[in-house]
Scaffold this active site. Structure first.
Site, PDB file in Angstrom:
ATOM      1  N   ARG A  31     -23.098 -18.213  31.608  1.00 51.00           N
ATOM      2  CA  ARG A  31     -23.578 -19.362  32.408  1.00 51.00           C
ATOM      3  C   ARG A  31     -22.437 -20.180  33.001  1.00 51.00           C
ATOM      4  O   ARG A  31     -22.572 -21.396  33.160  1.00 51.00           O
ATOM      5  CB  ARG A  31     -24.477 -20.286  31.584  1.00 51.00           C
ATOM      6  CG  ARG A  31     -25.811 -19.694  31.205  1.00 51.00           C
ATOM      7  CD  ARG A  31     -26.804 -19.769  32.377  1.00 51.00           C
ATOM      8  NE  ARG A  31     -28.087 -19.231  31.994  1.00 51.00           N
ATOM      9  CZ  ARG A  31     -29.113 -19.959  31.572  1.00 51.00           C
ATOM     10  NH1 ARG A  31     -29.022 -21.272  31.495  1.00 51.00           N
ATOM     11  NH2 ARG A  31     -30.238 -19.372  31.246  1.00 51.00           N
ATOM     12  N   ARG A  35     -25.159 -26.001  36.047  1.00 48.75           N
ATOM     13  CA  ARG A  35     -25.337 -27.439  36.272  1.00 48.75           C
ATOM     14  C   ARG A  35     -24.200 -28.326  35.791  1.00 48.75           C
ATOM     15  O   ARG A  35     -24.146 -29.500  36.140  1.00 48.75           O
ATOM     16  CB  ARG A  35     -26.654 -27.898  35.626  1.00 48.75           C
ATOM     17  CG  ARG A  35     -27.864 -27.455  36.425  1.00 48.75           C
ATOM     18  CD  ARG A  35     -29.143 -27.647  35.641  1.00 48.75           C
ATOM     19  NE  ARG A  35     -29.106 -26.782  34.461  1.00 48.75           N
ATOM     20  CZ  ARG A  35     -30.140 -26.568  33.647  1.00 48.75           C
ATOM     21  NH1 ARG A  35     -31.266 -27.192  33.859  1.00 48.75           N
ATOM     22  NH2 ARG A  35     -30.040 -25.761  32.620  1.00 48.75           N
ATOM     23  N   ARG A  44     -27.284 -26.205  44.667  1.00 46.94           N
ATOM     24  CA  ARG A  44     -28.628 -26.126  44.082  1.00 46.94           C
ATOM     25  C   ARG A  44     -29.565 -27.079  44.831  1.00 46.94           C
ATOM     26  O   ARG A  44     -30.701 -26.729  45.135  1.00 46.94           O
ATOM     27  CB  ARG A  44     -28.524 -26.489  42.601  1.00 46.94           C
ATOM     28  CG  ARG A  44     -29.793 -26.556  41.826  1.00 46.94           C
ATOM     29  CD  ARG A  44     -30.281 -25.154  41.478  1.00 46.94           C
ATOM     30  NE  ARG A  44     -31.343 -25.259  40.489  1.00 46.94           N
ATOM     31  CZ  ARG A  44     -32.588 -25.620  40.758  1.00 46.94           C
ATOM     32  NH1 ARG A  44     -32.916 -25.893  41.997  1.00 46.94           N
ATOM     33  NH2 ARG A  44     -33.481 -25.704  39.810  1.00 46.94           N
ATOM     34  N   ASP A  81     -30.832 -14.182  37.625  1.00 41.89           N
ATOM     35  CA  ASP A  81     -31.477 -14.476  36.348  1.00 41.89           C
ATOM     36  C   ASP A  81     -32.118 -13.209  35.807  1.00 41.89           C
ATOM     37  O   ASP A  81     -32.543 -12.346  36.580  1.00 41.89           O
ATOM     38  CB  ASP A  81     -32.541 -15.570  36.510  1.00 41.89           C
ATOM     39  CG  ASP A  81     -32.897 -16.176  35.155  1.00 41.89           C
ATOM     40  OD1 ASP A  81     -32.192 -17.103  34.709  1.00 41.89           O
ATOM     41  OD2 ASP A  81     -33.852 -15.687  34.524  1.00 41.89           O
ATOM     42  N   TYR A 160     -40.819 -12.716  27.646  1.00 46.73           N
ATOM     43  CA  TYR A 160     -41.194 -13.685  28.685  1.00 46.73           C
ATOM     44  C   TYR A 160     -42.416 -13.209  29.467  1.00 46.73           C
ATOM     45  O   TYR A 160     -43.282 -14.006  29.831  1.00 46.73           O
ATOM     46  CB  TYR A 160     -40.031 -13.936  29.644  1.00 46.73           C
ATOM     47  CG  TYR A 160     -38.945 -14.812  29.053  1.00 46.73           C
ATOM     48  CD1 TYR A 160     -39.090 -16.195  29.026  1.00 46.73           C
ATOM     49  CD2 TYR A 160     -37.786 -14.266  28.512  1.00 46.73           C
ATOM     50  CE1 TYR A 160     -38.102 -17.012  28.480  1.00 46.73           C
ATOM     51  CE2 TYR A 160     -36.795 -15.070  27.962  1.00 46.73           C
ATOM     52  CZ  TYR A 160     -36.961 -16.442  27.950  1.00 46.73           C
ATOM     53  OH  TYR A 160     -35.992 -17.254  27.403  1.00 46.73           O
TER      54      TYR A 160
END
Ligand code: CP3
Length: 352
Positions: A31, A35, A44, A81, A160
């Site tokens: 990652r 952010r 973003r 992702d 998921y």
């Protein structure tokens, strides 16, 4: 011979992944684009939503390169992702602010049978274009940095797809694996096939190494771990060895504990990634000395910085010295990480 005719020395990350004890070790951070970086937050905001960012090659390539420009890591991981595979298989996906990913959960045998892995390469075309752009960007901006492509492990992606969202237990997936292993196996095989096509396409577009993130592997019993983590991974690695020989693959069976040794021996990966809870001194004994290990600094030590960060990093380095090794975190970087702590970490590693 002209200088330009000499073969380029292999990149440090590729040398480590293929079994050389490169020191100081090559490094990158899970990652690493995200952010915690103001330049990521700018892009973003421009993209609007996360899927648009992942499928706009110009922007996705830019955010992939941002941490390399700032910190000079030896690995650049494609910005995308693991849930882009279910998305490409046609399962509705969105990323809700503050909630993480939301998929329309698979609820029937018919829904599982309707997934079509043969269309995947077409659906992921924008992601493949991102790969090509990043590779070209690295060639001019960071020629020692290796481009890493990736996918989720089949078990984690199935978690998921069946649950529809993040969960502490992923009871829908783990329950189905016991109650109807034939149906669960069908989903796993669909994902295996889609994952192979997707990873081969990433290599053809310019990825130089690959990683499989099996983030929820550690929730399984030992028997289920062998069946739904090791076996599907071994089948993917066999196909990849045939179709893209020489491209190293890193496996990350997160929270596998002592099953990490079985995984390293039998999943067919070139390198095994350690999560935060793994003792690197144990892993150094349990995984053959010629096989690369990766990891496993606690992302929270990177948030804390200072003496705590230095002590943790040095103790991992001491355990890994002398073997093929890639420095990384034990899980993804968190948004509250001060970027200057990453700078300090990279400086420490370079003088290791
Ligand atoms: O820098 C990189 O590592 C490359 C890009 C990358 C992302 N996700 C970007 C992302 C990679 C390799 C992943 C893998 C991923 N995605 C995993 C496996 C690794 C792990 O963390 O266990 C998993 C389980 C996912 C699924 C996922 N994606 C979740 C649970 C979330 C929400 C949590 C969060 O951090 O927001 C995401 C969103 C996501 N994926 C973000 C990023 C940068 C945040 C989205 C944003 O900017 O709002």
């Amino acid at each position: 011979m002209e200088r330009s005719e000499l073969p380029a020395p292999a990149k440090p990350l590729l040398r480590a992944l293929t079994g050389e004890a490169v020191w100081p070790p090559p490094a990158w951070l899970m990652r690493q684009a995200g952010r915690y970086l103001p330049e990521y937050r700018d892009i973003r905001a421009r993209a609007g939503d996360f899927i648009t960012l992942c499928t706009t090659p110009e922007l996705a390539a830019e955010v992939t390169l941002q941490p390399i420009r700032r910190f000079g890591m030896e690995g650049a991981i494609l910005f995308s992702d693991i849930l882009m595979v279910p998305w490409a298989l046609g399962q509705p996906l969105r990323f809700a602010e503050g909630e993480g990913p939301l998929l329309e959960p698979l609820r029937s045998a018919e829904a599982i049978a309707a997934l079509n892995p043969s269309a995947i390469v077409e659906r992921v075309a924008p992601i493949l274009e991102t790969v090509a752009r990043v590779r070209a960007g690295l060639a001019t901006e960071a020629p020692r940095t290796t481009l890493i492509g990736f996918a989720g492990g089949c078990f984690t992606v199935a978690c998921y797809m069946l649950e529809g969202r993040g969960s502490k237990e992923f009871a829908a997936a783990r329950g189905l694996a016991y109650a109807d292993p034939a149906l669960f196996g069908r989903l796993i095989r669909t994902l295996q096939e889609a994952t192979v096509e997707y990873l081969v396409a990433q290599v053809e577009a310019g990825a130089e190494a690959l990683m499989l993130f099996d983030s929820w592997a550690g929730m399984l019993s030992p028997g289920q771990f062998r069946r739904w983590v090791i076996e599907p991974t071994a089948s993917i690695t066999r196909a990849l060895r045939r179709r893209c020989p020489g491209v190293p693959l890193i496996g990350f069976p997160r929270l596998a504990g002592p099953l990490l040794a079985d995984y390293a021996a039998r999943a067919g990966v070139d390198a095994t990634a350690m999560d935060t809870a793994m003792d690197p001194r144990w892993a150094a004994q349990a995984v053959p000395p010629g096989m690369a290990l990766q990891g496993n600094l606690d992302p929270l030590a990177l948030v804390a910085g200072g003496a705590a960060l230095e002590a943790e990093a040095r103790s991992i380095l001491a355990a890994m010295r002398g073997r093929p090794y890639v420095f990384n975190l034990g899980h993804g970087i968190v948004p509250q990480t001060p970027p200057e702590h990453v700078t300090a970490l990279m400086r420490l590693l370079r003088s290791a």
